[in-house]
Write a protein that holds these residues in place. Structure first.
Motif, PDB file in Angstrom:
ATOM      1  N   GLY A  71       0.783  -1.222   0.000  1.00  0.00           N
ATOM      2  CA  GLY A  71       0.000   0.000   0.000  1.00  0.00           C
ATOM      3  C   GLY A  71       0.814   1.271   0.000  1.00  0.00           C
ATOM      4  O   GLY A  71       0.265   2.369  -0.181  1.00  0.00           O
ATOM      5  N   LEU A  72       2.137   1.163   0.212  1.00  0.00           N
ATOM      6  CA  LEU A  72       2.986   2.359   0.264  1.00  0.00           C
ATOM      7  C   LEU A  72       4.015   2.377  -0.868  1.00  0.00           C
ATOM      8  O   LEU A  72       4.980   3.144  -0.823  1.00  0.00           O
ATOM      9  N   GLU A  73       3.771   1.574  -1.884  1.00  0.00           N
ATOM     10  CA  GLU A  73       4.755   1.441  -2.965  1.00  0.00           C
ATOM     11  C   GLU A  73       5.009   2.756  -3.703  1.00  0.00           C
ATOM     12  O   GLU A  73       6.078   2.968  -4.267  1.00  0.00           O
ATOM     13  N   GLU A  74       4.030   3.643  -3.696  1.00  0.00           N
ATOM     14  CA  GLU A  74       4.171   4.900  -4.451  1.00  0.00           C
ATOM     15  C   GLU A  74       4.759   6.036  -3.615  1.00  0.00           C
ATOM     16  O   GLU A  74       4.877   7.163  -4.094  1.00  0.00           O
ATOM     17  N   SER A 128      -3.242  10.317   6.069  1.00  0.00           N
ATOM     18  CA  SER A 128      -2.921   8.896   6.289  1.00  0.00           C
ATOM     19  C   SER A 128      -4.192   8.060   6.411  1.00  0.00           C
ATOM     20  O   SER A 128      -4.146   6.911   6.853  1.00  0.00           O
ATOM     21  N   GLY A 129      -5.324   8.627   5.989  1.00  0.00           N
ATOM     22  CA  GLY A 129      -6.602   7.951   6.115  1.00  0.00           C
ATOM     23  C   GLY A 129      -6.781   6.802   5.145  1.00  0.00           C
ATOM     24  O   GLY A 129      -6.092   6.691   4.123  1.00  0.00           O
ATOM     25  N   ASP A 130      -7.741   5.957   5.453  1.00  0.00           N
ATOM     26  CA  ASP A 130      -8.046   4.762   4.660  1.00  0.00           C
ATOM     27  C   ASP A 130      -8.558   5.170   3.272  1.00  0.00           C
ATOM     28  O   ASP A 130      -9.573   5.865   3.163  1.00  0.00           O
ATOM     29  N   PRO A 131      -7.888   4.740   2.200  1.00  0.00           N
ATOM     30  CA  PRO A 131      -8.358   5.069   0.847  1.00  0.00           C
ATOM     31  C   PRO A 131      -9.770   4.564   0.558  1.00  0.00           C
ATOM     32  O   PRO A 131     -10.466   5.142  -0.284  1.00  0.00           O
ATOM     33  N   ALA A 132     -10.214   3.535   1.266  1.00  0.00           N
ATOM     34  CA  ALA A 132     -11.571   3.018   1.054  1.00  0.00           C
ATOM     35  C   ALA A 132     -12.630   4.047   1.401  1.00  0.00           C
ATOM     36  O   ALA A 132     -13.767   3.971   0.928  1.00  0.00           O
ATOM     37  N   PHE A 133     -12.243   5.044   2.199  1.00  0.00           N
ATOM     38  CA  PHE A 133     -13.188   6.086   2.593  1.00  0.00           C
ATOM     39  C   PHE A 133     -12.697   7.476   2.170  1.00  0.00           C
ATOM     40  O   PHE A 133     -13.049   8.479   2.778  1.00  0.00           O
TER      41      PHE A 133
END
Length: 596
Positions: A29-32, A94-99
């Motif tokens: 999730g932090l590859e970018e 740093s929030g959840d991308p799902a939201f």
């Protein structure tokens, strides 16, 4: 009052050399998260802090938030600044991308939180509480609640609060009396909460309260507490704010500092009862709330760092400009800026060295938080979680205590002018004072460290940390760079002191917890100083290598000099605290109450 300039060079050094931002990019999730992306985020967060938030700090302090018949009105300029903050997506960094969050590392978020709190602590408290509410709801809320509320909380369109304290129930949450009566798919809440940061305001069109309350048949004590979501405005079918809920701010506290942050007395259920929704399970509210509490404690630790940095910048610039006196070493006999005086330089370096230690400590913990959430290896996640659990109370307690101490030292650098409000030095001291109190006083953090964190694993996490520290000390002592060996020796002595005190704590807590708790704050502060020394030791090793490579040598040599000052002038406090810890209560629990 001096302008705020984010210390980006030191931030980058800590993030890359000590917190290992590069390694975080290998986590799922932090590859970018490239160095270029991190730099862009830091630059934009710094611009927001310096150009938007900092100019409102003094005016917000002077004006404060106001309670009107229509609710709380933020200080002039705050609503516009918040709209910029929200539009930039900063609340969901740093929030959840799902939201709708950006899913960036907590490490980057910690740096941004530092800048915003340095620029304007009263403003920055609002998103800090929202982040905690968001995390509690994300982890424990039902799918329906998450879908209806998280998107707007993560985006910053709405803000969140934490409602624990009541007039008769401060830190003793077992005494909470607010009641929640079940009614179909919701509850009706009745009661009063105090000390609610940003409990009401006009910056957004909804405020989402997380509230501790008791159901009618709940058992006594903390086992009978449940957590409820209570919106200021109930939601329409389409998710938009609709009817006003029966929750209101009835007064604002008159405080020493953070005047622009409304500290509200909130009343639930003056009429028909405030409609609320259960978060998680009945009677598990305290455990659910601790998700929010730990999030807040980490951020408040960063606040201590942030206000110390701002006080230092103010004192440094004043010392460069204030012409006063003729140092004995001056050959010209002319008056000079006070920064030439040895004692002023001592005070400034006392501030600077501890701030750099705090920053490194806070950022390394933030990076460990990223690893606890994302590392693919179960055992590594568990190891990092144990480290985070152990050190969060130290981060909160030590950094906020130093925030007050450093802000006070900033007033001292100004001399008599520091006691005058117009210089701005007073505000930093007034604002800093609350951070040692809210989200659990320093004594509560120390009790958590000694009574829960050490006891929970028999000191295993602390023992692992001490082993890691010893390896750093040994590396310093064996370095070919002769500047490092004295630092290694000084650090090794402090690590031994920490080990001695830890053994005493474990042994004493097992037989007489009051004796251990009477020394627990000293133990917490000692742990903080040694953890700061650990990070300054690591910083010295990194700076030595970069200096040898010819990389920004002025900065690296200053870092080495600052690490030496910390080792020789700050770390000895750990040795003194060892002695106070080992002496236990020294009568503090024996004197009759009437003799105090």
């Amino acid at each position: 009052m001096s302008t705020y300039i984010a210390p980006l060079r030191d931030m980058r050094f800590v993030m890359t050399e000590l917190a290992d931002l590069g390694a975080l990019s290998s986590l799922p999730g932090l590859e970018e998260v490239t160095p270029e992306l991190a730099d862009a985020v830091l630059e934009e967060a710094a611009r927001l802090a310096a150009e938007v938030l900092a100019p409102l700090n003094k005016t917000g302090d002077e004006q404060g938030a106001r309670l009107t018949p229509d609710g709380v009105v933020a200080a002039d300029g705050f609503a516009q600044a918040y709209r910029q903050f929200s539009a930039g997506g900063w609340g969901g960094l740093s929030g959840d991308p799902a939201f709708g969050g950006q899913g960036l590392p907590e490490l980057l978020n910690a740096a941004a939180v530092e800048m915003w709190n340095s620029a304007n602590m009263a403003f920055a408290l609002c998103p800090v509480l929202t982040a905690g509410a968001t995390e509690a709801l994300r982890q424990h809320g039902s799918e329906e609640l998450r879908q209806r509320y998280l998107q707007n909380l993560v985006s910053g369109a709405w803000t969140g609060t934490m409602n624990l304290t009541e007039p008769q129930a401060g830190s003793d949450l077992a005494a909470v009396r607010t009641k929640a009566v079940p009614e179909g798919d919701h509850y009706r809440l009745y009661g009063q909460k105090i000390f609610i940061t940003w409990g009401d305001h006009d910056m957004t069109d909804n405020v989402i309260h997380l509230v501790l309350a008791r159901t009618p048949d709940a058992p006594e004590g903390v086992r009978g507490i449940s957590l409820f979501l209570v919106p200021k405005f109930l939601l329409n079918a389409d998710g938009s704010p609709g009817q006003r809920n029966d929750v209101h701010c009835v007064s604002l506290e008159h405080k020493l500092g953070i005047h622009a942050s409304p500290t509200c007395v909130m009343s639930f259920g003056d009429r028909d009862g405030a409609i609320g929704y259960l978060v998680g399970h009945e009677n598990k509210g305290l455990a659910h709330m601790f998700t929010m509490m730990n999030e807040a404690r980490q951020k408040v630790g960063v606040q201590g760092l942030a206000i110390a940095e701002r006080a230092y910048q103010q004192a440094r610039e004043y010392a460069k400009e204030r012409v006063q006196g003729r140092p004995a070493a001056s050959r010209s006999g002319q008056a000079v800026a006070i920064i030439h005086h040895p004692d002023v330089r001592r005070m400034l370096l006392t501030m600077k060295s501890q701030i750099e230690a705090m920053r490194a400590f806070a950022y390394v913990i933030a990076a460990d938080m990223d690893r606890t959430h994302r590392h693919p290896d179960d055992s590594e996640r568990a190891r990092r979680q144990a480290r985070v659990d152990l050190l969060i109370p130290v981060l909160k307690g030590w950094c906020t205590e130093l925030g007050v101490e450093i802000a006070s030292l900033g007033v001292q650098v100004h001399g008599g002018m520091g006691y005058i409000e117009e210089t701005g030095a007073c505000q930093f001291l007034r604002d800093a004072r609350i951070a040692t109190i809210y989200e659990g006083t320093t004594g509560i953090q120390a009790a958590d460290l000694v009574g829960r964190k050490l006891a929970s694993d028999g000191g295993a996490a602390m023992a692992a940390l001490i082993v890691e520290m010893r390896s750093v000390a040994l590396e310093l002592e064996r370095s070919a760079d002769t500047r490092l060996a004295p630092l290694g020796i000084a650090f090794a002595v402090s690590v031994q002191a920490l080990e001695d005190a830890t053994r005493w704590m474990l042994r004493t807590a097992a037989t007489g917890i009051d004796e251990a708790l009477a020394s627990s704050v000293d133990y917490l502060m000692m742990t903080g100083y040694v953890c700061g020394g650990w990070q300054m030791a690591r910083a010295a090793l990194a700076a030595s290598k970069k200096d040898a490579a010819g990389d920004d040598q002025d900065f690296q040599r200053t870092k080495l000099a600052t690490a030496r000052f910390y080792a020789e002038k700050i770390l000895p406090k750990a040795h003194a605290l060892r002695e106070t810890v080992l002496r236990g209560a020294s009568g503090a629990i024996d004197i009759p109450i009437e003799q105090f």
